[in-house]
Scaffold this motif. Structure first.
Motif, PDB file in Angstrom:
ATOM      1  N   ASP A  96      25.920  48.844  45.920  1.00 13.94           N
ATOM      2  CA  ASP A  96      26.955  48.554  46.923  1.00 13.94           C
ATOM      3  C   ASP A  96      27.917  47.451  46.480  1.00 13.94           C
ATOM      4  O   ASP A  96      28.688  46.953  47.290  1.00 13.94           O
ATOM      5  N   ARG A  97      27.852  47.055  45.225  1.00 12.33           N
ATOM      6  CA  ARG A  97      28.739  46.007  44.709  1.00 12.33           C
ATOM      7  C   ARG A  97      29.637  46.490  43.575  1.00 12.33           C
ATOM      8  O   ARG A  97      30.809  46.150  43.530  1.00 12.33           O
ATOM      9  N   GLN A  98      29.051  47.255  42.641  1.00  9.52           N
ATOM     10  CA  GLN A  98      29.779  47.577  41.427  1.00  9.52           C
ATOM     11  C   GLN A  98      29.169  48.803  40.750  1.00  9.52           C
ATOM     12  O   GLN A  98      27.956  49.004  40.801  1.00  9.52           O
ATOM     13  N   ALA A  99      30.037  49.595  40.124  1.00 11.90           N
ATOM     14  CA  ALA A  99      29.559  50.715  39.312  1.00 11.90           C
ATOM     15  C   ALA A  99      28.886  50.155  38.054  1.00 11.90           C
ATOM     16  O   ALA A  99      29.150  49.017  37.649  1.00 11.90           O
ATOM     17  N   VAL A 100      28.027  50.963  37.438  1.00  9.78           N
ATOM     18  CA  VAL A 100      27.302  50.559  36.229  1.00  9.78           C
ATOM     19  C   VAL A 100      27.386  51.684  35.207  1.00  9.78           C
ATOM     20  O   VAL A 100      27.290  52.859  35.561  1.00  9.78           O
ATOM     21  N   VAL A 101      27.572  51.304  33.945  1.00  6.26           N
ATOM     22  CA  VAL A 101      27.501  52.265  32.845  1.00  6.26           C
ATOM     23  C   VAL A 101      26.372  51.825  31.933  1.00  6.26           C
ATOM     24  O   VAL A 101      26.311  50.667  31.505  1.00  6.26           O
ATOM     25  N   LEU A 102      25.470  52.750  31.657  1.00  6.08           N
ATOM     26  CA  LEU A 102      24.319  52.497  30.807  1.00  6.08           C
ATOM     27  C   LEU A 102      24.432  53.416  29.587  1.00  6.08           C
ATOM     28  O   LEU A 102      24.239  54.616  29.696  1.00  6.08           O
ATOM     29  N   ALA A 103      24.788  52.817  28.445  1.00  3.25           N
ATOM     30  CA  ALA A 103      24.990  53.579  27.209  1.00  3.25           C
ATOM     31  C   ALA A 103      23.736  53.458  26.341  1.00  3.25           C
ATOM     32  O   ALA A 103      23.519  52.441  25.674  1.00  3.25           O
ATOM     33  N   VAL A 151      33.267  47.476  37.025  1.00  2.00           N
ATOM     34  CA  VAL A 151      32.062  48.042  36.442  1.00  2.00           C
ATOM     35  C   VAL A 151      31.353  46.995  35.577  1.00  2.00           C
ATOM     36  O   VAL A 151      32.005  46.127  34.993  1.00  2.00           O
ATOM     37  N   SER A 152      30.044  47.086  35.530  1.00  2.00           N
ATOM     38  CA  SER A 152      29.257  46.357  34.543  1.00  2.00           C
ATOM     39  C   SER A 152      28.746  47.401  33.565  1.00  2.00           C
ATOM     40  O   SER A 152      28.348  48.494  33.981  1.00  2.00           O
ATOM     41  N   TYR A 153      28.779  47.074  32.290  1.00  2.00           N
ATOM     42  CA  TYR A 153      28.331  48.051  31.296  1.00  2.00           C
ATOM     43  C   TYR A 153      27.361  47.404  30.318  1.00  2.00           C
ATOM     44  O   TYR A 153      27.427  46.213  30.033  1.00  2.00           O
ATOM     45  N   GLU A 206      37.020  52.178  40.832  1.00  2.00           N
ATOM     46  CA  GLU A 206      38.096  51.274  41.222  1.00  2.00           C
ATOM     47  C   GLU A 206      38.577  50.442  40.028  1.00  2.00           C
ATOM     48  O   GLU A 206      37.787  49.905  39.263  1.00  2.00           O
ATOM     49  N   ARG A 207      39.908  50.378  39.897  1.00  2.00           N
ATOM     50  CA  ARG A 207      40.520  49.519  38.887  1.00  2.00           C
ATOM     51  C   ARG A 207      40.636  48.117  39.457  1.00  2.00           C
ATOM     52  O   ARG A 207      40.902  47.948  40.640  1.00  2.00           O
ATOM     53  N   LEU A 208      40.470  47.125  38.604  1.00  2.00           N
ATOM     54  CA  LEU A 208      40.655  45.746  39.038  1.00  2.00           C
ATOM     55  C   LEU A 208      42.139  45.431  39.058  1.00  2.00           C
ATOM     56  O   LEU A 208      42.927  46.017  38.311  1.00  2.00           O
ATOM     57  N   ALA A 209      42.528  44.483  39.898  1.00  2.00           N
ATOM     58  CA  ALA A 209      43.932  44.075  39.982  1.00  2.00           C
ATOM     59  C   ALA A 209      44.352  43.481  38.647  1.00  2.00           C
ATOM     60  O   ALA A 209      43.578  42.810  37.969  1.00  2.00           O
ATOM     61  N   ASP A 210      45.578  43.729  38.275  1.00  2.00           N
ATOM     62  CA  ASP A 210      46.123  43.189  37.027  1.00  2.00           C
ATOM     63  C   ASP A 210      46.331  41.693  37.222  1.00  2.00           C
ATOM     64  O   ASP A 210      47.118  41.265  38.065  1.00  2.00           O
TER      65      ASP A 210
END
Length: 179
Positions: free
Chosen positions: A50-57, A86-88, A172-176
């Motif tokens: 509920d806070r951030q997407a995650v990518v696990l490579a 995202v956190s990756y 979601e994209r972060l603000a520039d």
């Protein structure tokens, strides 16, 4: 052909059934994990819910050619991924000490996670029968559900491909913040 294989390897059907039963599917809740990172911290998937997407490579082995290329791609082009909320992580079944050295050698500015007992790799369906993790990238939404499983990762363009996939998935994209 399959009948021939089954005749010579009668347990193959059960093996295939067991392997497919553990396969993670898009839309499922991603298995929670608690893994040590190369930066000395411990990471839990539940901390991102509920806070951030995650990518696990997932990657097979530290210090091998393809894994070195992939890690350097993420280190050199991580700014593309960080444009998203995202956190990756990269993850393997290598010992933490090996991943820590590998992260330093490749200039990784993101954590490499170590799943030494292979339980998380098994839960994610990426554990190869020979004991290493397959090169798969798992995209997990803020809600903890699997958004996509990339089984055809190209190490040299891993960061660019990851950023493009995050865009396709509507992360979601972060603000520039550049002024």
């Amino acid at each position: 052909m399959l009948r021939t294989v089954k005749r010579f390897l009668p347990g193959l059907g059960l093996l295939c059934l067991a392997l497919s039963a553990n396969a993670l599917e898009v839309g499922e809740l991603a298995p929670d994990f608690e893994l040590p990172g190369s930066d000395g911290q411990t990471y839990r998937l539940s901390d991102y819910r509920d806070r951030q997407a995650v990518v696990l490579a997932w990657f097979p082995r530290a210090y091998t050619s393809g894994c070195t290329i992939e890690c350097k791609s993420l280190a050199e082009n991580g700014h593309l991924i960080r444009e998203y909320d995202v956190s990756y992580f990269m993850a393997s079944v290598d010992p933490l000490s090996k991943n820590t050295g590998f992260a330093a050698e490749t200039g990784a500015d993101f954590p490499l996670l170590s799943d030494e007992d292979k339980s998380v790799a098994r839960a994610y369906g990426v554990l190869h029968p020979l004991g290493y993790a397959r090169r798969h990238t798992i995209y997990i939404g803020k809600d903890g559900r699997v958004l996509r499983i990339d089984t055809e990762v190209r190490p040299a363009t891993s960061a660019e491909d990851m950023a493009a996939t995050l865009g396709e998935l509507g992360v979601e994209r972060l603000a520039d913040t550049r002024e």
